[in-house]
Design an enzyme around this catalytic site. Sequence first.
Site, PDB file in Angstrom:
ATOM      1  N   MET A  60       0.609  -1.299  -0.028  1.00 31.81           N
ATOM      2  CA  MET A  60      -0.264  -0.117  -0.221  1.00 31.81           C
ATOM      3  C   MET A  60       0.822   1.287   0.024  1.00 31.81           C
ATOM      4  SD  MET A  60      -2.889   1.156   3.336  1.00 31.81           S
ATOM      5  CE  MET A  60      -1.721   0.703   4.210  1.00 31.81           C
ATOM      6  N   TRP A 104       1.285   3.932  12.803  1.00 32.46           N
ATOM      7  CA  TRP A 104       1.228   3.926  11.039  1.00 32.46           C
ATOM      8  C   TRP A 104       0.003   3.252  11.014  1.00 32.46           C
ATOM      9  CZ3 TRP A 104       4.213  -1.614  10.248  1.00 32.46           C
ATOM     10  CH2 TRP A 104       3.201  -2.386  10.797  1.00 32.46           C
ATOM     11  N   GLU A 105      -0.673   3.386   9.859  1.00 28.82           N
ATOM     12  CA  GLU A 105      -2.249   3.597   9.295  1.00 28.82           C
ATOM     13  C   GLU A 105      -3.419   4.382   9.386  1.00 28.82           C
ATOM     14  OE1 GLU A 105      -4.095   1.763   6.729  1.00 28.82           O
ATOM     15  OE2 GLU A 105      -1.766   1.000   6.853  1.00 28.82           O
ATOM     16  N   GLY A 106      -2.314   5.638   9.463  1.00 30.30           N
ATOM     17  CA  GLY A 106      -3.290   6.573  10.550  1.00 30.30           C
ATOM     18  C   GLY A 106      -3.163   6.871  11.890  1.00 30.30           C
TER      19      GLY A 106
END
Length: 610
Positions: A163, A446-448
């Site tokens: 991603m 991570w991932e926001g």
Amino acid sequence: MSFKYAYNTRDIKFILKEWLPTAEVLGYDKYKDYYGVEDVDMIVDQVRKIAAEVLAPTAEDGENIGVIYKDGQTYIPPSFHKVYRFIQDNGWGTSNMGHETEGALPTLLFGVVCEILAAANPAFMPYVGTASGAARMCQEYCSDHVKGIFLDKLLAGEWGGTMCITEPTAGSDAGDALSKAFPTDDPEIYKIKGQKIFITSGDRDDVDNIVHMYMARIDGAKAGTKGLSMFVVPKKWANEDGSLSDNDVQCIGVEHKMGLKGSATAALVMGENNNCRGWLVGPPTDEKGNAMGMAFMFNMMNGARLDTGRMSLAVTANAYWNAKDYGKERVQGYLLTDPRGPRQTINKHEDVKLMYMLNKATTEASRALLTKCYYYQDVAHCDPDPVRKQWAQDRIDMVTPLCKAYPSDEAWPLIAESLQSYGGYGYCEDYPAANAARDCKIWSIWEGTNFIQSLDLMGRKWTQGKGKAFQDTLKEIEDFIAANKGLEGMEREMNHLAKALSSYREIQNTIWTYMKDPAKLGLMGVYGRRVLTATAQMYCGYLLLEQAIVVKKRLGEIAKDDPDYNFYNGKILSTRYYLNNVVPNVWHVEEIIKMGDTSILEASEEIFEY
Ligand SMILES: Cc1cc2nc3c(=O)[nH]c(=O)nc-3n(C[C@H](O)[C@H](O)[C@H](O)COP(=O)(O)OP(=O)(O)OC[C@H]3O[C@@H](n4cnc5c(N)ncnc54)[C@H](O)[C@@H]3O)c2cc1C
């Protein structure tokens, strides 16, 4: 470093066989010919064995060998190659994403499979997770032509996936991305130019190709996230004759991280020689310059957010079970209540038991939260009734930020408690707590970051569908309390849930007032993470009490010498602990938020010089 796999699957079996409606999920057309609830034990036991015997022995290689970058190529630990193939070939990996995969597990079962595996080698699981995310994206959104090139290879785990969002100038604000895409003669193919950093599984030597799900702005598209499109950018271009050739994707280095050292985190440069091509996913930008990329990418990010919560839970629980094993052996001191009695193992001291109980109650709460979300996912994907599908989707939307942020926020302090319980050895690499502490910190980032998750909760999820979905969930909790407030022996805990619900409504009203007042709007940023934690604590309190109803019934049926007694009795005690010691934070947060202290808003940058 000394890794040890100490995972216990009893709570997982309880959830699948006694709490959640697993039979309903396994009755859906997609699954009904393959599994029944009677298969749960066999699946869980088999995965537990694979985790212990195949994955766990490779965990130390991640830490000791790590990821090596040399001459433009990234090398992952050799033992990871074998394990990756084992997991993929035996159906425990990416093939589960396939709509057509025979015998694929429902999310409810696959989610717990991934939890059991993740605890055994947390640095390894992202290789499977990123490939699975890319496969899901390809399956859902790519044209048949592009699917024909990539999907089977991804589902088989032959090619990896990533991603690709983050860039040096674009972290939390993905809309600042500078990567560009330029049209070619083929309307599906664009030339890609740009740089990405921090890309998990971004380069590796165990697969022939890596399929990057890449965010870039088509020349002329809008600024910000609205102008970003998604492209499938393979490391190697797949030619029509099946051969692979260079696609001008270069790995320029890997990060040296505090934890997850076996997981490659790569910096990538695309199109340095003006020869990087990518397949556009979905339509090109419209006449106003709007693009669809972020809408697609949310699918992948939401999956990765659940993966993140699950990994946090897995590593926290494994650290706790290791700690309590140590506590059984270490003799130190006397009981406060029996100072003249014999010397005791530390697991009998109240403060050490408190460290275990915090872990036990909170990991059980997180597991309840995550597994309930897996259940909603199965209903949303498989239920024939569109109204029920939408109901489940609304619940998924609401709980996703909680599933990402709550277990990952708690992982760090909970593992600190496990570490503390060892005394000095917790701080040494001879025992696994120090490693778990280093591994877990990334998951709140991570991932926001978890602050970004709190903005999603307050800014989007509270008001989605004119707020109906969220208010329906609160009403569901209210109805549950009304129906069960007399639950024998748990009256105080039910009262605490009711008090938390009432406080939560006050929290929402107060934040909405701040949102309307420009002078106080900043308080939303000040309190965001606290609001998210309070939301998760109230919701998890509800789920644990729902479980307690089942547990109390079972306790009434078995004798104290039954082998299951300690499990069920432990669940009642951890539920009591959670409702009486953790959930009260909700009204504490209400009080703080209502106070509306503006010290942070008034603080100039300069005061932090001192
Ligand atoms: C090991 C690792 C693996 C990763 N894997 C991937 C991957 O596979 N793919 C990918 O695309 N990215 C990946 N990332 C990137 C990750 O998602 C980002 O690091 C994360 O989103 C935060 O961005 P940043 O590091 O630029 O921090 P910043 O955005 O600079 O944030 C720094 C701090 O400021 C806060 N902040 C930022 N903006 C605001 C705001 N508007 N209001 C209030 N506070 C704010 C943040 O919450 C944070 O606390 C990975 C990162 C790491 C370290």
